[in-house]
Design an enzyme around this catalytic site. Structure first.
Site, PDB file in Angstrom:
ATOM      1  N   ASP A 152       0.837  -1.199   0.000  1.00 36.07           N
ATOM      2  CA  ASP A 152       0.000   0.000   0.000  1.00 36.07           C
ATOM      3  C   ASP A 152       0.873   1.250   0.000  1.00 36.07           C
ATOM      4  OD1 ASP A 152      -2.314   1.768   0.593  1.00 36.07           O
ATOM      5  OD2 ASP A 152      -3.312  -0.130   1.018  1.00 36.07           O
ATOM      6  N   HIS A 225      -4.084   6.119   3.005  1.00 39.17           N
ATOM      7  CA  HIS A 225      -4.716   4.871   2.554  1.00 39.17           C
ATOM      8  C   HIS A 225      -4.084   3.644   3.214  1.00 39.17           C
ATOM      9  CE1 HIS A 225      -5.668   1.654  -0.415  1.00 39.17           C
ATOM     10  NE2 HIS A 225      -6.731   2.368  -0.707  1.00 39.17           N
ATOM     11  N   SER A 558     -11.088  -1.160  -1.473  1.00 39.55           N
ATOM     12  CA  SER A 558      -9.820  -1.075  -0.732  1.00 39.55           C
ATOM     13  C   SER A 558     -10.042  -1.309   0.751  1.00 39.55           C
ATOM     14  CB  SER A 558      -9.232   0.332  -0.856  1.00 39.55           C
ATOM     15  OG  SER A 558      -8.415   0.435  -1.972  1.00 39.55           O
TER      16      SER A 558
END
Ligand SMILES: *[C@@H]1O[C@H](CO)[C@@H](O)[C@H](O)[C@H]1NC(C)=O
Ligand SMILES: *[C@@H]1O[C@H](CO)[C@@H](O)[C@H](O)[C@H]1NC(C)=O
Ligand SMILES: *[C@@H]1O[C@H](CO)[C@@H](O)[C@H](O)[C@H]1NC(C)=O
Ligand SMILES: *[C@@H]1O[C@H](CO)[C@@H](O)[C@H](O)[C@H]1NC(C)=O
Ligand SMILES: *[C@@H]1O[C@H](CO)[C@@H](O)[C@H](O)[C@H]1NC(C)=O
Ligand SMILES: *[C@@H]1O[C@H](CO)[C@@H](O)[C@H](O)[C@H]1NC(C)=O
Length: 777
Positions: A152, A225, A558
């Protein structure tokens, strides 16, 4: 899915063509990155080292075409791969790549491709507490020695979610490392964050050097994220997690006792395949048990998608790989990451919402959602002028979408502005309204999102409403001379019914690569998910947002992918001997397809219930997955044999033979016979084929003596017969096989959906069924 079958087929075709067109576009740059897969076993005896051999291969094509003075060809090598994949990534001209492809020992040349994070960037504020059952369950399980690798944007190590208090020392078998860089020191790794690595050589080769002053060239997460997904997988419990006073509660990951290894592969300009491949290769060698990959965008073929190839190698090494299905819904055929050996996770809602109201001048009150909290609170019952810049047309125009520079301050100042969802990020529309002097916003869903309510942490008072209510508000604004409204914010509400509901954005099947493999595999929470956040950027991710929060709410597949990664880690902890396929089977056969009102799962984007093309086997049920009764196991050779049915050339097949001695063993007679926990039968367009039989084998992982009987849902277009109808097990890990025969009664124009269940009074082992009748085009 569209009502009209023709429209549906055209959509499939155009999607297919679009992929092809994108693929054949030539890069104007003279050199670009290629991933070169080598046949490790073909190294001539004159070499002592694989890397030496790979580089000499490279030099043999480079030296003849390269006349530059500085031809230090080793600079051309970006990565070498030795674990889940064999070969290297290198900078080559197209001509060199073509030449290299002809060389002995070279299996495949894959051009670098760019992947995207599967988030919809819908920051808002919510306290994610896993469902009660998950909490009880994860407390019971000794899951400390499972390590989850997360590919990520990195991690914010100071987050309380990564507090390692009370954790045992890092297991001795862990071979990973803690790479340091700006903002990331050795002490940022601990017993929770056991490893951190960065992969940017492919990125830099494609986009230029990372500006280390603007971007952390280390595992530190600038974007948020990665911190969010990692905390969802295995965040430690954090009491009193809240944002701006909202949604107090305990935030925790799915496997709070599992360890995390950070593999940063995404940078401000995207994520590149050579970096992703290197990260998977490293992670497998480091010793991860699970890989969580909330990324997509690869090529739509098994043998040219580096994530598909690398995850095959990971699966061979016993690593469970969880990926996101994509946010391309509700369009059909939008699902990504469709390889059978990985888990493909779609997204659905939880039973929590953040209600907010729009009260119209007529007195009518409409409920939507919002996570707005701030100083710019509109006086409670005061009415403000309401304006919609779109006309009375079904096509939104730029100002109805509130795109940048489209709102006239003379018209919108001091007003509440209605904006249609779409094109630009939702929070950015709020910024546009604010910049034009607007005092509030009503964000209206369009047909693409239906009634799915994704809440956002807007910079001005704003309420999101569904498509139907949005039309009512727009009609009022367009037809009343002096339309007015007020906005109200009601905080957090639990126990929402119905839930879960399939998210409109969640990518849909069918899986065009192999119709016989149903994708996505399952759905998990992916709407309005609260988890840890970076300290670098505000909750809206807008650079104008100066707020800093410890937790943030995001939506996207996600977010659903790390839920499954975390649950897989728990399953692995409880059943260390289970293969990746067994873990996936347990998750799929125990998934549920009804919501908390006992009705079939709804689809936020459609009036009809969601189908297996949308939700796969259904919504994960972690407690049940721990004790599934039976599993459908698949080993690496079976997956390889499945590939042997996919019309790949011997060279294309070789891409998957990590051990080059792997050959087609015919353990899978036809693609539908792969021992998948979902059943998808495809009748060819040849109408004289009216009978199809597929085979399955189940392994008893419940009580040694147990008798199961089968039931299959009825279909309009076909009859079904299962043989035998009972499976009597007498020992643990015993395998018994059955076959199911489908006989066409009347060919249907649309696929039909149903299910098959094996029951023994304790367990229900359910497989979704899809029957498709192809028509000649
Ligand atoms: C970690 O958790 C422990 C126990 O809850 C607490 O005492 C400690 O202050 C926490 N450390 C950090 C850095 O938050
Ligand atoms: C658009 O115009 C039609 C016909 O004039 C009307 O029936 C409809 O309600 C209008 N729609 C909106 C959103 O105002
Ligand atoms: C609308 O507002 C304008 C100016 O504020 C006012 O002159 C007009 O009378 C109002 N019309 C109605 C129908 O209330
Ligand atoms: C291939 O070779 C490896 C190592 O020599 C061996 O362990 C494996 O069993 C072989 N696989 C097959 C399918 O023959
Ligand atoms: C259609 O299927 C029948 C029965 O399997 C077979 O005999 C026939 O050759 C097939 N026709 C075509 C055009 O493939
Ligand atoms: C399983 O046992 C049941 C009775 O316990 C019997 O009726 C059935 O025939 C058995 N099935 C098989 C496949 O042996």
């Amino acid at each position: 899915m569209a009502e009209n079958p023709e429209k549906w087929l055209i959509l499939i075709l155009t999607t297919y063509l679009a992929f092809t067109v994108v693929l054949s576009t030539k890069d104007p740059l003279p050199k670009k990155t290629y991933i070169v897969q080598m046949d490790k076993s073909a190294m001539p005896a004159s070499f002592s080292d694989h890397l030496e051999w790979y580089t000499s291969k490279l030099q043999s094509v480079v030296s003849t075409t390269q006349i530059e003075g500085n031809a230090n060809n080793e600079d051309r090598v970006i990565y070498s791969y030795h674990n889940a994949f064999h070969g290297l990534a290198a900078q080559l001209t197209e001509e060199e790549a073509e030449k290299l492809e002809e060389e002995d020992g070279v299996i495949a040349i894959l051009p670098e491709t760019k992947y995207q994070l599967h988030t919809t960037r819908s920051p808002l504020f919510l306290g994610l507490e896993p469902e009660q059952s998950t909490r009880i369950w994860s407390d019971k399980v000794v899951d400390h020695d499972v390590i989850v690798g997360v590919l990520d944007t990195g991690i914010w190590p100071e987050s309380a979610s990564f507090n390692d208090t009370g954790m045992t020392p890092v297991p001795a078998h862990w071979k990973g490392t803690c790479e340091t860089g700006r903002g990331f020191e050795k002490h940022h790794c601990n017993r929770k964050i056991v490893g951190a690595r960065v992969f940017y050589r492919g990125y830099e080769a494609a986009t230029g050097k990372i500006n280390a002053r603007n971007e952390y060239k280390s595992a530190r997460d600038q974007d948020g994220h990665g911190t969010h997904t990692t905390a969802t997988v295995a965040g430690s419990p954090v009491q009193g997690a809240n944002l701006l006073g909202y949604a107090y509660g305990t935030a925790r990951g799915m496997a709070p006792g599992a360890r995390i290894a950070v593999y940063k592969v995404c940078w401000t300009g995207g994520c590149f395949s050579s970096d992703i491949l290197s990260a998977v290769d490293r992670a497998v060698a480091d010793g991860v048990n699970v890989l969580s990959i909330s990324l997509g965008g690869g090529v739509s073929s098994y043998h040219r998608d580096s994530l598909s190839i690398a995850s095959f190698g990971a699966m061979e090494m016993g690593v469970f790989v969880s990926t996101s299905a994509g946010n391309g819904g509700p369009d059909p055929v939008s699902v990504t990451n469709v390889s059978p050996w990985i888990a493909t996770v779609g997204a659905s809602t939880m039973d929590r919402e953040f209600p907010a109201t729009v009260k119209l001048g007529t007195g009518k009150a409409i409920t939507g959602v919002s996570l707005y909290k701030g100083r710019r609170v509109l006086s409670a019952n005061k009415l403000y002028p309401l304006v919609y810049m779109g006309g009375n047309s079904s096509n939104p125009d730029p100002s109805s979408l509130c795109l940048e520079g489209t709102l006239d301050p003379h018209i919108v100042a001091g007003k509440i502005v209605i904006c249609d969802r779409g094109i630009s990020p939702r929070v950015q529309k709020g910024q546009v309204v604010k910049d034009a002097g607007g005092i509030g916003m009503v964000l209206a869903n369009t047909a693409a999102n239906g009634e799915e309510l994704v809440a956002d942490c807007h910079l001005l008072p704003a309420v999101t409403v569904g498509e139907i209510e949005g039309k009512v508000i727009k009609h009022y604004a367009l037809t009343s001379a002096n339309a007015t409204a007020s906005l109200g914010f009601l905080g957090t509400k639990l126990g929402i019914r119905p839930s879960p509901v399939l998210a409109a954005f969640s990518s849909r099947g069918p899986n065009l690569l192999s119709l016989e493999i149903l994708k996505p595999d399952m759905v998990a929470p992916g709407v309005n998910i609260l988890a840890a956040w970076t300290g670098e950027i505000g909750p809206s991710s807008l650079t104008t947002d100066n707020r800093r929060v410890k937790f943030n709410i995001l939506s996207g597949t996600s977010m659903s992918c790390p839920h499954v990664s975390g649950i897989a880690a728990l399953l692995k902890a409880r059943h260390p001997d289970w293969s990746p396929a067994a873990i996936k089977s347990a998750l799929m056969t125990t998934a549920y397809v009804h919501d908390n009102t006992h009705n079939p799962l709804k689809d936020a984007a459609a009036a009809a219930p969601s189908t297996p093309y949308d939700h796969g086997a259904g919504h994960i049920s972690p407690l049940k997955a721990l004790d599934p009764g039976l599993i459908y196991d698949i080993d690496a050779q079976n997956y390889y044999d499945f590939l042997c049915t996919q019309e790949l050339t011997p060279t294309q097949l070789k891409v998957f033979g990590k051990y080059s001695n792997r050959s087609c063993q015919n353990t899978v007679a036809s693609p539908g016979d792969l021992n998948y926990p979902a059943i998808s039968v495809v009748f060819p367009d040849n109408t004289s084929v009216s009978i199809l039989t597929i085979h399955r084998t189940v392994t008893n992982v419940g009580s040694p003596v147990s008798n199961y009987h089968v039931s299959v849902s009825p279909f309009k277009g076909a009859t079904t017969k299962v043989e035998p109808e009972t499976l009597n097990f007498t020992s643990q890990n015993q395998k018994l096989s059955y076959k199911i025969t489908f006989t066409t009664k009347s060919r249907q124009t649309m696929p039909e959906f149903g299910g098959l269940v094996w029951k023994n009074g304790v367990h229900k082992v359910r497989s979704p069924i899809v029957i498709t009748w192809l028509t000649a085009s």
